[in-house]
Design a protein around this motif. Structure first.
Motif, PDB file in Angstrom:
ATOM      1  N   TYR A   1     -48.284 -74.688 -62.222  1.00 19.81           N
ATOM      2  CA  TYR A   1     -46.807 -74.295 -61.791  1.00 19.81           C
ATOM      3  C   TYR A   1     -46.995 -73.602 -60.346  1.00 19.81           C
ATOM      4  O   TYR A   1     -46.047 -74.107 -59.332  1.00 19.81           O
ATOM      5  CB  TYR A   1     -46.101 -73.243 -62.685  1.00 19.81           C
ATOM      6  CG  TYR A   1     -44.684 -72.965 -61.725  1.00 19.81           C
ATOM      7  CD1 TYR A   1     -43.813 -73.581 -62.342  1.00 19.81           C
ATOM      8  CD2 TYR A   1     -44.366 -71.893 -61.045  1.00 19.81           C
ATOM      9  CE1 TYR A   1     -42.511 -73.610 -61.559  1.00 19.81           C
ATOM     10  CE2 TYR A   1     -43.211 -71.517 -60.468  1.00 19.81           C
ATOM     11  CZ  TYR A   1     -42.317 -72.661 -60.948  1.00 19.81           C
ATOM     12  OH  TYR A   1     -40.843 -72.097 -60.361  1.00 19.81           O
TER      13      TYR A   1
ATOM     14  N   ARG B   1     -37.987 -75.604 -63.277  1.00 18.38           N
ATOM     15  CA  ARG B   1     -37.419 -76.014 -61.813  1.00 18.38           C
ATOM     16  C   ARG B   1     -36.272 -75.153 -61.478  1.00 18.38           C
ATOM     17  O   ARG B   1     -35.821 -75.094 -60.507  1.00 18.38           O
ATOM     18  CB  ARG B   1     -37.035 -77.518 -61.962  1.00 18.38           C
ATOM     19  CG  ARG B   1     -38.341 -78.408 -61.921  1.00 18.38           C
ATOM     20  CD  ARG B   1     -37.753 -79.767 -61.697  1.00 18.38           C
ATOM     21  NE  ARG B   1     -37.908 -80.541 -63.127  1.00 18.38           N
ATOM     22  CZ  ARG B   1     -36.797 -80.922 -63.569  1.00 18.38           C
ATOM     23  NH1 ARG B   1     -35.839 -81.503 -62.712  1.00 18.38           N
ATOM     24  NH2 ARG B   1     -36.816 -81.403 -64.767  1.00 18.38           N
TER      25      ARG B   1
ATOM     26  N   TYR C   1     -47.551 -76.897 -58.137  1.00 19.26           N
ATOM     27  CA  TYR C   1     -46.287 -77.502 -57.977  1.00 19.26           C
ATOM     28  C   TYR C   1     -45.267 -76.554 -57.115  1.00 19.26           C
ATOM     29  O   TYR C   1     -44.853 -77.494 -56.067  1.00 19.26           O
ATOM     30  CB  TYR C   1     -45.633 -77.700 -59.143  1.00 19.26           C
ATOM     31  CG  TYR C   1     -44.123 -77.968 -59.416  1.00 19.26           C
ATOM     32  CD1 TYR C   1     -43.684 -79.073 -59.041  1.00 19.26           C
ATOM     33  CD2 TYR C   1     -43.110 -77.022 -59.639  1.00 19.26           C
ATOM     34  CE1 TYR C   1     -42.403 -79.399 -59.068  1.00 19.26           C
ATOM     35  CE2 TYR C   1     -41.870 -77.213 -59.491  1.00 19.26           C
ATOM     36  CZ  TYR C   1     -41.521 -78.522 -59.301  1.00 19.26           C
ATOM     37  OH  TYR C   1     -40.118 -78.884 -59.166  1.00 19.26           O
ATOM     38  N   TRP C   2     -45.195 -75.416 -57.066  1.00 21.67           N
ATOM     39  CA  TRP C   2     -44.393 -74.721 -56.403  1.00 21.67           C
ATOM     40  C   TRP C   2     -44.698 -74.659 -54.786  1.00 21.67           C
ATOM     41  O   TRP C   2     -44.032 -75.187 -53.900  1.00 21.67           O
ATOM     42  CB  TRP C   2     -44.329 -73.296 -56.762  1.00 21.67           C
ATOM     43  CG  TRP C   2     -43.161 -72.395 -55.914  1.00 21.67           C
ATOM     44  CD1 TRP C   2     -41.890 -72.282 -56.135  1.00 21.67           C
ATOM     45  CD2 TRP C   2     -43.355 -71.781 -54.703  1.00 21.67           C
ATOM     46  NE1 TRP C   2     -41.230 -71.880 -55.079  1.00 21.67           N
ATOM     47  CE2 TRP C   2     -42.160 -71.175 -54.327  1.00 21.67           C
ATOM     48  CE3 TRP C   2     -44.401 -71.183 -54.137  1.00 21.67           C
ATOM     49  CZ2 TRP C   2     -41.954 -70.314 -53.057  1.00 21.67           C
ATOM     50  CZ3 TRP C   2     -44.225 -70.667 -52.989  1.00 21.67           C
ATOM     51  CH2 TRP C   2     -43.200 -70.000 -52.522  1.00 21.67           C
TER      52      TRP C   2
ATOM     53  N   ASP D   1     -36.872 -68.702 -56.949  1.00 17.44           N
ATOM     54  CA  ASP D   1     -37.814 -68.214 -55.895  1.00 17.44           C
ATOM     55  C   ASP D   1     -38.111 -66.927 -55.778  1.00 17.44           C
ATOM     56  O   ASP D   1     -37.077 -65.978 -55.549  1.00 17.44           O
ATOM     57  CB  ASP D   1     -38.039 -68.866 -54.570  1.00 17.44           C
ATOM     58  CG  ASP D   1     -38.121 -70.515 -54.728  1.00 17.44           C
ATOM     59  OD1 ASP D   1     -38.508 -70.996 -55.935  1.00 17.44           O
ATOM     60  OD2 ASP D   1     -38.170 -71.072 -53.827  1.00 17.44           O
TER      61      ASP D   1
ATOM     62  N   ASN E   1     -46.609 -77.020 -53.485  1.00 21.48           N
ATOM     63  CA  ASN E   1     -46.520 -78.601 -52.820  1.00 21.48           C
ATOM     64  C   ASN E   1     -44.744 -78.826 -52.738  1.00 21.48           C
ATOM     65  O   ASN E   1     -44.617 -79.544 -51.752  1.00 21.48           O
ATOM     66  CB  ASN E   1     -46.752 -79.379 -54.066  1.00 21.48           C
ATOM     67  CG  ASN E   1     -46.810 -80.982 -53.615  1.00 21.48           C
ATOM     68  OD1 ASN E   1     -46.837 -81.165 -52.548  1.00 21.48           O
ATOM     69  ND2 ASN E   1     -46.588 -81.984 -54.600  1.00 21.48           N
ATOM     70  N   GLN E   2     -43.875 -78.339 -53.608  1.00 25.03           N
ATOM     71  CA  GLN E   2     -42.686 -78.514 -53.524  1.00 25.03           C
ATOM     72  C   GLN E   2     -42.059 -77.899 -52.179  1.00 25.03           C
ATOM     73  O   GLN E   2     -41.422 -78.425 -51.318  1.00 25.03           O
ATOM     74  CB  GLN E   2     -41.827 -77.974 -54.601  1.00 25.03           C
ATOM     75  CG  GLN E   2     -41.645 -78.730 -55.769  1.00 25.03           C
ATOM     76  CD  GLN E   2     -41.198 -80.139 -55.320  1.00 25.03           C
ATOM     77  OE1 GLN E   2     -40.161 -80.270 -54.878  1.00 25.03           O
ATOM     78  NE2 GLN E   2     -42.148 -81.232 -56.138  1.00 25.03           N
ATOM     79  N   GLN E   3     -42.725 -76.715 -51.787  1.00 29.23           N
ATOM     80  CA  GLN E   3     -42.126 -75.821 -50.539  1.00 29.23           C
ATOM     81  C   GLN E   3     -42.831 -76.825 -49.238  1.00 29.23           C
ATOM     82  O   GLN E   3     -42.037 -76.629 -48.346  1.00 29.23           O
ATOM     83  CB  GLN E   3     -42.882 -74.393 -50.513  1.00 29.23           C
ATOM     84  CG  GLN E   3     -42.244 -73.616 -51.577  1.00 29.23           C
ATOM     85  CD  GLN E   3     -40.738 -73.438 -51.664  1.00 29.23           C
ATOM     86  OE1 GLN E   3     -40.049 -73.468 -50.720  1.00 29.23           O
ATOM     87  NE2 GLN E   3     -40.282 -73.765 -52.951  1.00 29.23           N
ATOM     88  N   HIS E   4     -43.939 -77.240 -49.335  1.00 33.41           N
ATOM     89  CA  HIS E   4     -44.632 -78.114 -48.462  1.00 33.41           C
ATOM     90  C   HIS E   4     -43.692 -79.301 -48.135  1.00 33.41           C
ATOM     91  O   HIS E   4     -43.445 -79.756 -47.057  1.00 33.41           O
ATOM     92  CB  HIS E   4     -45.966 -78.234 -48.448  1.00 33.41           C
ATOM     93  CG  HIS E   4     -46.699 -78.824 -47.359  1.00 33.41           C
ATOM     94  ND1 HIS E   4     -46.793 -78.126 -46.039  1.00 33.41           N
ATOM     95  CD2 HIS E   4     -47.278 -80.105 -47.076  1.00 33.41           C
ATOM     96  CE1 HIS E   4     -47.409 -79.044 -45.212  1.00 33.41           C
ATOM     97  NE2 HIS E   4     -47.660 -80.301 -45.783  1.00 33.41           N
ATOM     98  N   ASP E   5     -43.594 -80.087 -49.201  1.00 32.79           N
ATOM     99  CA  ASP E   5     -42.576 -81.156 -49.256  1.00 32.79           C
ATOM    100  C   ASP E   5     -41.147 -81.155 -48.430  1.00 32.79           C
ATOM    101  O   ASP E   5     -40.760 -81.894 -47.795  1.00 32.79           O
ATOM    102  CB  ASP E   5     -42.526 -81.879 -50.391  1.00 32.79           C
ATOM    103  CG  ASP E   5     -44.054 -82.579 -50.833  1.00 32.79           C
ATOM    104  OD1 ASP E   5     -44.673 -82.692 -50.005  1.00 32.79           O
ATOM    105  OD2 ASP E   5     -43.901 -82.930 -52.115  1.00 32.79           O
ATOM    106  N   ASP E   6     -40.550 -79.976 -48.879  1.00 32.81           N
ATOM    107  CA  ASP E   6     -39.309 -79.810 -48.732  1.00 32.81           C
ATOM    108  C   ASP E   6     -39.298 -78.896 -47.107  1.00 32.81           C
ATOM    109  O   ASP E   6     -38.126 -78.763 -46.767  1.00 32.81           O
ATOM    110  CB  ASP E   6     -38.497 -78.772 -49.485  1.00 32.81           C
ATOM    111  CG  ASP E   6     -38.287 -79.440 -50.801  1.00 32.81           C
ATOM    112  OD1 ASP E   6     -38.522 -80.686 -50.832  1.00 32.81           O
ATOM    113  OD2 ASP E   6     -38.205 -78.816 -51.873  1.00 32.81           O
TER     114      ASP E   6
END
Length: 112
Positions: A43, A24, A46-47, A28, A49-54
């Motif tokens: 990964y 984590r 996950y990455w 980037d 997904n994190q970019q889309h969520d944030d």
């Protein structure tokens, strides 16, 4: 071991994916990040997904639908053409004309 022995698992199937802190904290687009994204499918997912969520890299989804490339172009193009470039072009044209004239003169001299 519970599954191997035939019992039921007590793990929560709805639990979020465990991502170690070391993964984590990867910056980037660093070489380490690139290695993780290209070698570990989970990964990579996950990455993204994190970019889309944030609202990271997809924050402007409402403004750009991905189909209108004209929106990506700048309003004006600065071709950075100055007077030196124009004078070089004029000199080149003059050189071409003079070399053509020389060729004609040589051709006339040798042909008659």
């Amino acid at each position: 071991m519970a599954l191997v022995s035939g019992g039921r698992s007590t793990l929560n199937p709805n639990a979020p994916l465990y991502i170690p802190a070391a993964f984590r904290q990867v910056e980037d687009f660093s070489p380490e990040w690139w290695q993780l994204v290209t070698t570990l499918t989970w990964y990579h997912d996950y990455w993204l997904n994190q970019q889309h969520d944030d609202e990271g890299f997809y924050a402007d989804e409402d403004e750009f639908d991905g189909n209108d490339v004209v929106d990506l172009l700048p309003d004006a193009f600065d071709l950075d053409v100055d007077d030196d470039d124009l004078s070089i072009e004029a000199q080149l044209e003059e050189f071409i004309k003079s070399s053509e004239a020389q060729e004609e003169a040589y051709a006339k001299k040798f042909t008659g």
